[in-house]
Design a protein around this motif. Sequence first.
Motif, PDB file in Angstrom:
ATOM      1  N   SER A   1      -7.664  -2.671  -6.823  1.00 51.93           N
ATOM      2  CA  SER A   1      -6.409  -2.666  -6.063  1.00 51.93           C
ATOM      3  C   SER A   1      -5.991  -4.053  -5.608  1.00 51.93           C
ATOM      4  O   SER A   1      -4.963  -4.192  -4.955  1.00 51.93           O
ATOM      5  CB  SER A   1      -6.553  -1.768  -4.825  1.00 51.93           C
ATOM      6  N   ARG A   2      -6.775  -5.055  -5.918  1.00 57.90           N
ATOM      7  CA  ARG A   2      -6.533  -6.407  -5.385  1.00 57.90           C
ATOM      8  C   ARG A   2      -5.093  -6.881  -5.611  1.00 57.90           C
ATOM      9  O   ARG A   2      -4.461  -7.430  -4.719  1.00 57.90           O
ATOM     10  CB  ARG A   2      -7.514  -7.388  -6.009  1.00 57.90           C
ATOM     11  N   GLY A   3      -4.552  -6.666  -6.790  1.00 57.33           N
ATOM     12  CA  GLY A   3      -3.186  -7.098  -7.088  1.00 57.33           C
ATOM     13  C   GLY A   3      -2.136  -6.391  -6.256  1.00 57.33           C
ATOM     14  O   GLY A   3      -1.042  -6.919  -6.031  1.00 57.33           O
ATOM     15  N   ARG A   4      -2.444  -5.200  -5.778  1.00 58.98           N
ATOM     16  CA  ARG A   4      -1.492  -4.432  -4.968  1.00 58.98           C
ATOM     17  C   ARG A   4      -1.270  -5.041  -3.592  1.00 58.98           C
ATOM     18  O   ARG A   4      -0.297  -4.708  -2.924  1.00 58.98           O
ATOM     19  CB  ARG A   4      -1.993  -2.995  -4.814  1.00 58.98           C
ATOM     20  N   PHE A   5      -2.161  -5.932  -3.163  1.00 56.07           N
ATOM     21  CA  PHE A   5      -2.032  -6.564  -1.850  1.00 56.07           C
ATOM     22  C   PHE A   5      -1.243  -7.869  -1.916  1.00 56.07           C
ATOM     23  O   PHE A   5      -0.970  -8.471  -0.883  1.00 56.07           O
ATOM     24  CB  PHE A   5      -3.418  -6.823  -1.245  1.00 56.07           C
ATOM     25  N   ALA A   6      -0.868  -8.319  -3.113  1.00 59.04           N
ATOM     26  CA  ALA A   6      -0.142  -9.572  -3.280  1.00 59.04           C
ATOM     27  C   ALA A   6       1.308  -9.422  -2.811  1.00 59.04           C
ATOM     28  O   ALA A   6       1.900  -8.343  -2.920  1.00 59.04           O
ATOM     29  CB  ALA A   6      -0.184 -10.003  -4.743  1.00 59.04           C
TER      30      ALA A   6
ATOM     31  N   GLU B   1       3.932 -10.532  -4.180  1.00 60.58           N
ATOM     32  CA  GLU B   1       4.844 -10.287  -5.288  1.00 60.58           C
ATOM     33  C   GLU B   1       4.876  -8.826  -5.701  1.00 60.58           C
ATOM     34  O   GLU B   1       5.750  -8.413  -6.448  1.00 60.58           O
ATOM     35  CB  GLU B   1       4.432 -11.116  -6.523  1.00 60.58           C
ATOM     36  N   HIS B   2       3.926  -8.056  -5.246  1.00 58.33           N
ATOM     37  CA  HIS B   2       3.807  -6.655  -5.664  1.00 58.33           C
ATOM     38  C   HIS B   2       4.863  -5.804  -4.966  1.00 58.33           C
ATOM     39  O   HIS B   2       5.398  -6.168  -3.924  1.00 58.33           O
ATOM     40  CB  HIS B   2       2.402  -6.136  -5.352  1.00 58.33           C
ATOM     41  N   ASP B   3       5.144  -4.644  -5.541  1.00 52.27           N
ATOM     42  CA  ASP B   3       6.098  -3.686  -4.985  1.00 52.27           C
ATOM     43  C   ASP B   3       5.776  -3.408  -3.516  1.00 52.27           C
ATOM     44  O   ASP B   3       4.637  -3.079  -3.175  1.00 52.27           O
ATOM     45  CB  ASP B   3       6.029  -2.394  -5.811  1.00 52.27           C
ATOM     46  N   ALA B   4       6.759  -3.536  -2.649  1.00 53.86           N
ATOM     47  CA  ALA B   4       6.546  -3.425  -1.200  1.00 53.86           C
ATOM     48  C   ALA B   4       6.022  -2.048  -0.796  1.00 53.86           C
ATOM     49  O   ALA B   4       5.136  -1.948   0.057  1.00 53.86           O
ATOM     50  CB  ALA B   4       7.840  -3.732  -0.442  1.00 53.86           C
ATOM     51  N   ALA B   5       6.539  -0.980  -1.396  1.00 54.01           N
ATOM     52  CA  ALA B   5       6.099   0.369  -1.027  1.00 54.01           C
ATOM     53  C   ALA B   5       4.645   0.588  -1.434  1.00 54.01           C
ATOM     54  O   ALA B   5       3.850   1.140  -0.663  1.00 54.01           O
ATOM     55  CB  ALA B   5       6.995   1.416  -1.675  1.00 54.01           C
ATOM     56  N   ASP B   6       4.275   0.148  -2.629  1.00 58.24           N
ATOM     57  CA  ASP B   6       2.892   0.307  -3.093  1.00 58.24           C
ATOM     58  C   ASP B   6       1.953  -0.580  -2.277  1.00 58.24           C
ATOM     59  O   ASP B   6       0.839  -0.186  -1.967  1.00 58.24           O
ATOM     60  CB  ASP B   6       2.797  -0.022  -4.583  1.00 58.24           C
TER      61      ASP B   6
ATOM     62  N   ALA C   1      -1.241   0.688  -0.103  1.00 57.57           N
ATOM     63  CA  ALA C   1      -2.577   0.092  -0.217  1.00 57.57           C
ATOM     64  C   ALA C   1      -3.060  -0.388   1.156  1.00 57.57           C
ATOM     65  O   ALA C   1      -4.227  -0.181   1.514  1.00 57.57           O
ATOM     66  CB  ALA C   1      -2.560  -1.057  -1.216  1.00 57.57           C
ATOM     67  N   ASN C   2      -2.179  -1.016   1.927  1.00 57.87           N
ATOM     68  CA  ASN C   2      -2.541  -1.483   3.272  1.00 57.87           C
ATOM     69  C   ASN C   2      -2.935  -0.321   4.174  1.00 57.87           C
ATOM     70  O   ASN C   2      -3.940  -0.391   4.885  1.00 57.87           O
ATOM     71  CB  ASN C   2      -1.391  -2.256   3.919  1.00 57.87           C
TER      72      ASN C   2
END
Length: 182
Positions: free
Chosen positions: A83-88, A90-95, A99-100
């Motif tokens: 899930s590391r990329g989901r916290f960036a 640049e990633h989709d704000a809702a996703d 994740a947060n």
Amino acid sequence: VSRRVLMIWWNVYLFFSQRTEDEKRPVENGGKSENVLDRWILARVNITIDIVTTNLDQYDVLTASRTLAELIDDLSTWYLRRSRGRFAEEHDAADRQDANNTLRYALITSAKLMAPFCPFMSEAIHYNLTGESVHLADWPKVSDQIDRNIINDMLQVRQIVSAGLEARMQAGIKVRQPLQHL
């Protein structure tokens, strides 16, 4: 235990705290994320709550602590790595928010479960995330339904990945080297 459990747990917390600017707030559940990794780790957390509670009620501290160690390992080596990329940013704000919320819930709940075993670190993590003492918090309760299908599905996926990594090792192919076929 310090190296294999506590340091890993603390590093997951540090990863989360360095990437979020959220206010201190409790999270009742991980949310309603549709992401398969979020649903899986929430199911793992719920199963862990059930096992730890049952075993502590029976004074079986060893099984309870091993179950917590397994959860922390899964949280770090399977959930967070994938899930590391989901916290960036640049990633989709809702996703990213899903994740947060999921990771916040997993950290807060694990702090409550770890409090009898590791009171000071549990206090630090819980207080930093919620602004409240873990020792004054209610013991976590299992949600009404645990998705055992997703647990079994993820177990199969992990076995396939493990077999693939073992085949790579035996063939002497590095993990970063792409394969023509599997």
